[in-house]
Design a protein around this motif. Structure first.
Motif, PDB file in Angstrom:
ATOM      1  N   GLY A  97       0.818  -1.210   0.000  1.00 20.59           N
ATOM      2  CA  GLY A  97       0.000   0.000   0.000  1.00 20.59           C
ATOM      3  C   GLY A  97       0.852   1.259   0.000  1.00 20.59           C
ATOM      4  N   ALA A  98       1.932   1.246   0.797  1.00 26.92           N
ATOM      5  CA  ALA A  98       2.822   2.415   0.849  1.00 26.92           C
ATOM      6  C   ALA A  98       3.521   2.621  -0.490  1.00 26.92           C
ATOM      7  CB  ALA A  98       3.848   2.238   1.967  1.00 26.92           C
ATOM      8  N   ARG A  99       3.982   1.527  -1.109  1.00 27.62           N
ATOM      9  CA  ARG A  99       4.636   1.636  -2.419  1.00 27.62           C
ATOM     10  C   ARG A  99       3.679   2.226  -3.454  1.00 27.62           C
ATOM     11  NH1 ARG A  99       6.844  -3.432  -1.107  1.00 27.62           N
ATOM     12  NH2 ARG A  99       5.275  -4.478  -2.352  1.00 27.62           N
ATOM     13  N   SER A 100       2.427   1.776  -3.437  1.00 26.00           N
ATOM     14  CA  SER A 100       1.436   2.297  -4.389  1.00 26.00           C
ATOM     15  C   SER A 100       1.196   3.785  -4.160  1.00 26.00           C
ATOM     16  CB  SER A 100       0.112   1.540  -4.247  1.00 26.00           C
ATOM     17  OG  SER A 100       0.278   0.190  -4.610  1.00 26.00           O
ATOM     18  N   ALA A 101       1.137   4.189  -2.880  1.00 25.36           N
ATOM     19  CA  ALA A 101       0.911   5.604  -2.565  1.00 25.36           C
ATOM     20  C   ALA A 101       2.084   6.456  -3.035  1.00 25.36           C
ATOM     21  CB  ALA A 101       0.694   5.777  -1.063  1.00 25.36           C
ATOM     22  N   VAL A 102       3.319   5.983  -2.777  1.00 24.81           N
ATOM     23  CA  VAL A 102       4.504   6.735  -3.187  1.00 24.81           C
ATOM     24  C   VAL A 102       4.581   6.808  -4.713  1.00 24.81           C
ATOM     25  CG1 VAL A 102       7.034   6.746  -3.204  1.00 24.81           C
ATOM     26  CG2 VAL A 102       5.803   6.285  -1.077  1.00 24.81           C
ATOM     27  N   ALA A 117       4.675  10.163  -6.903  1.00 23.12           N
ATOM     28  CA  ALA A 117       5.786  10.412  -7.832  1.00 23.12           C
ATOM     29  C   ALA A 117       5.263  10.665  -9.243  1.00 23.12           C
ATOM     30  CB  ALA A 117       6.757   9.239  -7.815  1.00 23.12           C
ATOM     31  N   GLU A 118       4.252   9.896  -9.650  1.00 16.69           N
ATOM     32  CA  GLU A 118       3.668  10.086 -10.982  1.00 16.69           C
ATOM     33  C   GLU A 118       2.996  11.449 -11.120  1.00 16.69           C
ATOM     34  OE1 GLU A 118       1.130   6.684 -11.357  1.00 16.69           O
ATOM     35  OE2 GLU A 118       2.784   5.336 -11.903  1.00 16.69           O
TER      36      GLU A 118
END
Length: 200
Positions: free
Chosen positions: A172-177, A181-182
């Motif tokens: 979940g954190a990776r998806s949020a970051v 970033a995008e």
């Protein structure tokens, strides 16, 4: 029938059986959702239950089925959003599945205290226990318990196991970051939770 004071006696299983034209054993089979009841008979019993507003005694049902249809969630004594949200949605799902819920808050997050809370629920004869875990040490206690009923820990830990339902906080954190970033953000701040949290 009405009593002298004007109050009405609550209907019992024999009243339902009489109105439906079946035995009280058949009513019991319908209430406990057991097989071998013809659909037409089941419908007649359910109509009689509704008409008489009959509510079966949980204690009587437990004697017949040896199950209380009660689950004991153990929630941490912290007002954090994640554990509170898990507990709320668990209660909604359990009630939708026709289970009663006896929620206990463990004010002390110490694993020994959690073990005491679980033992208290066992004395109440719950059918299952769900631990909502915020202290990683509790996972070790869960692994060490040998119970005659299902026990599941809901946690944010990356650990897996037959008694652990985990929430993948890292993914979940990776998806949020990635999303931030995008969008062009280059400075992203992470606020960590308690050091004893399973996902710390």
């Amino acid at each position: 029938s009405s009593a002298d004071d004007g109050s009405t006696r609550a209907a019992n299983i024999f009243d339902v059986a009489r109105l439906a034209g079946v035995s009280h054993q058949t009513v019991s089979r319908v209430i406990n959702d057991l097989p071998n009841v013809r659909p037409a008979t089941r419908a007649r019993v359910e109509q009689a239950i509704a008409q008489l507003r009959y509510s079966p005694s949980p204690a009587a049902r437990a004697l017949v089925t040896r199950r209380t249809r009660t689950i004991g969630p153990v929630t941490p004594g912290v007002p954090d959003y994640a554990p509170t949200s898990i507990a709320t949605h668990f209660n909604i799902a359990a009630r939708a599945a026709r289970y009663s819920v006896d929620t206990v808050s463990a004010v002390d997050p110490d694993p020994a205290a959690i073990k005491g809370v679980v033992e208290g629920l066992l004395r109440q004869r719950v059918d299952a226990v769900v631990l909502i875990v915020v202290d990683i040490g509790v996972l070790e206690v869960v692994r060490g318990l040998d119970l005659s009923i299902p026990l599941v820990a809901a946690t944010a830990a990356a650990r897996r196991g037959p008694h652990i339902v985990s929430i993948d906080q890292y993914r979940g954190a990776r998806s949020a970051v990635r999303h931030l970033a995008e969008l062009g953000h280059t400075r992203i701040l992470h606020l960590a939770g308690p050091t004893r949290a399973p996902d710390a």
